[in-house]
Enzyme design. Structure first.
Site, mmCIF file in Angstrom:
data_model
loop_
_atom_site.group_PDB
_atom_site.id
_atom_site.type_symbol
_atom_site.label_atom_id
_atom_site.label_comp_id
_atom_site.label_asym_id
_atom_site.label_seq_id
_atom_site.Cartn_x
_atom_site.Cartn_y
_atom_site.Cartn_z
ATOM 1 N N LYS A 241 1.151 -1.225 -0.076
ATOM 2 C CA LYS A 241 0.704 0.039 -0.152
ATOM 3 C C LYS A 241 1.152 1.687 0.114
ATOM 4 O O LYS A 241 0.231 2.190 -0.428
ATOM 5 C CB LYS A 241 -0.429 -0.035 1.199
ATOM 6 C CG LYS A 241 -2.371 -0.297 1.511
ATOM 7 C CD LYS A 241 -3.334 -0.748 2.046
ATOM 8 C CE LYS A 241 -4.394 -2.012 1.940
ATOM 9 N NZ LYS A 241 -5.104 -1.827 3.035
ATOM 10 N N GLY B 224 -2.243 3.085 13.830
ATOM 11 C CA GLY B 224 -1.442 2.166 12.534
ATOM 12 C C GLY B 224 -2.083 2.959 11.197
ATOM 13 O O GLY B 224 -2.945 3.908 10.945
HETATM 14 P P1 ATR Z 1 -2.188 -0.973 10.330
HETATM 15 O O1 ATR Z 1 -1.905 -0.704 9.251
HETATM 16 O O2 ATR Z 1 -2.851 -2.476 10.230
HETATM 17 O O3 ATR Z 1 -2.778 -0.483 10.859
HETATM 18 P P2 ATR Z 1 -0.427 -1.059 11.684
HETATM 19 O O4 ATR Z 1 0.470 0.062 11.447
HETATM 20 O O5 ATR Z 1 1.409 -1.674 11.842
HETATM 21 O O6 ATR Z 1 -0.932 -1.823 10.933
HETATM 22 O O7 ATR Z 1 -0.587 -0.403 13.254
HETATM 23 C C1 ATR Z 1 -0.665 -1.563 13.707
HETATM 24 C C2 ATR Z 1 -1.716 -1.112 15.282
HETATM 25 O O8 ATR Z 1 -1.877 -2.285 16.188
HETATM 26 C C3 ATR Z 1 -0.822 -0.132 15.627
HETATM 27 O O9 ATR Z 1 -1.816 0.997 16.879
HETATM 28 C C4 ATR Z 1 -0.506 -0.903 17.307
HETATM 29 O O10 ATR Z 1 -0.032 -0.299 18.089
HETATM 30 P P3 ATR Z 1 1.099 0.038 18.708
HETATM 31 O O11 ATR Z 1 1.365 1.074 17.788
HETATM 32 O O12 ATR Z 1 1.548 0.069 20.005
HETATM 33 O O13 ATR Z 1 1.939 -1.420 18.315
HETATM 34 C C5 ATR Z 1 -1.756 -1.841 17.687
HETATM 35 N N1 ATR Z 1 -1.736 -3.233 17.801
HETATM 36 C C6 ATR Z 1 -0.653 -4.497 17.617
HETATM 37 N N2 ATR Z 1 -1.481 -5.331 18.199
HETATM 38 C C7 ATR Z 1 -1.823 -4.788 19.233
HETATM 39 C C8 ATR Z 1 -1.894 -5.960 20.737
HETATM 40 N N3 ATR Z 1 -1.751 -6.750 21.298
HETATM 41 N N4 ATR Z 1 -3.027 -4.358 21.949
HETATM 42 C C9 ATR Z 1 -2.720 -3.534 21.727
HETATM 43 N N5 ATR Z 1 -2.589 -2.307 20.050
HETATM 44 C C10 ATR Z 1 -2.096 -3.830 19.439
#
Ligand code: ATR
Length: 276
Positions: A65, A128
């Site tokens: 993307k 994210g």
């Molecule tokens: P996407 O493009 O799907 O949004 P990303 O940019 O990698 O993927 O973002 C993933 C999001 O999920 C982030 O906000 C991440 O939190 P962090 O910024 O603290 O890493 C969140 N996330 C992933 N696993 C999580 C979990 N177990 N608990 C809370 N937040 C989670």
């Protein structure tokens, strides 16, 4: 026949060929829609090849993307704000990029699920790409409040600062889950984290979910995720996963490419996986 495709890696799980082929049949559009597994590091070459073979447009999924944004000659506001594109349209030497995820989410919430966002309090979990894509279409509905909560607090606050600097209203706020006080209660709670993919639960306090709230998990086909379970325990019967968002973002791309709006209801029903 006009050619379209979805490009990603891996790609075999993608529902996009089924959705777009169904839309084309239902609207009588003469087109094909296939799946392309783009080589990692080889996005631009794969797109160039597709264009050379007469391709008219592409959907773009993980992990391309950002590459799609870099490849495009013209970025729509939606793609610029998200920093990511999920649909491309080729017009001679130009390549137009859009991101329909956010508009697909809002159409699903407001039209399909019947939960207004206008004047309501919205909680977005995660900071994210999924949250970036959702913010402008959500704010366009003029909610009373939008709070972006994230595990990594700095990411939420800097994302909010960035959007405020670009003209977002002061009703947009951000912070950590611990910043949500018992008085902070929301009418629409959207899980835009990737936590559900690993059956994990963001640390959202149950008090944040109003008893009448819509709890929306952007993942598709994972059943009753830990987030939806928490929302149900918080007392709301209004639970949804991302099947409608998936189909609605596809419909937006279809309209953009073909100028015809397909009926999304039969496709959502076809793809729906029960939430249990
Ligand atoms: P996407 O493009 O799907 O949004 P990303 O940019 O990698 O993927 O973002 C993933 C999001 O999920 C982030 O906000 C991440 O939190 P962090 O910024 O603290 O890493 C969140 N996330 C992933 N696993 C999580 C979990 N177990 N608990 C809370 N937040 C989670």
């Amino acid at each position: 026949m006009d050619r379209y495709a979805v490009i990603g890696n891996p790609i075999s799980h993608s529902k996009s060929p089924l959705i777009h082929t169904g839309f084309a049949e239902a609207t009588g559009q003469a087109m094909t829609y296939t799946a392309i597994e783009g080589p990692l590091g080889g996005f631009a070459a794969a797109v160039d090849r597709f264009r050379a073979e007469g391709g008219k447009g592409l959907n773009v999924t993980v992990p391309f993307k950002l590459d799609a944004c870099a490849y495009a000659t013209d970025l729509a506001d939606s793609a610029r704000a998200a920093g990511a594109a999920n649909a491309l349209k080729f017009d001679g030497s130009r390549c137009l990029a859009e991101n329909f995820d956010g508009i697909g989410l809002v159409r699903d919430i407001v039209h399909n699920l019947g939960h207004p966002v206008h004047g309501r309090r919205v909680l977005l979990l995660g900071a994210g790409g999924a949250t970036r894509g959702a913010l402008l279409p959500l704010l366009a509905q003029q909610p009373a409040r939008v709070f972006v909560a994230n595990r990594t607090v700095d990411k939420a606050t800097s994302l909010v600062q960035e959007f405020l600097a670009r003209g977002a209203p002061p009703s947009l706020e951000g912070g950590g889950y611990a910043d949500l006080r018992p008085a902070d209660c929301f009418d629409v709670v959207i899980n835009a984290t990737s936590a559900s993919l690993g059956q994990e639960l963001p640390a959202v306090p149950p008090t944040a979910v109003a008893p009448h709230a819509l709890a929306y998990d952007m993942v598709y086909g994972k059943g009753l995720t830990p987030f939806l379970t928490l929302a149900r325990q918080a007392g709301t019967p209004h639970l949804a996963d991302g099947v409608g968002m998936l189909v609605e973002q596809a419909a937006e791309a279809f309209v953009w490419w073909r100028g015809v709006r397909p009926d999304t209801t039969p496709m959502i029903e076809r793809l729906r996986v029960p939430l249990n």
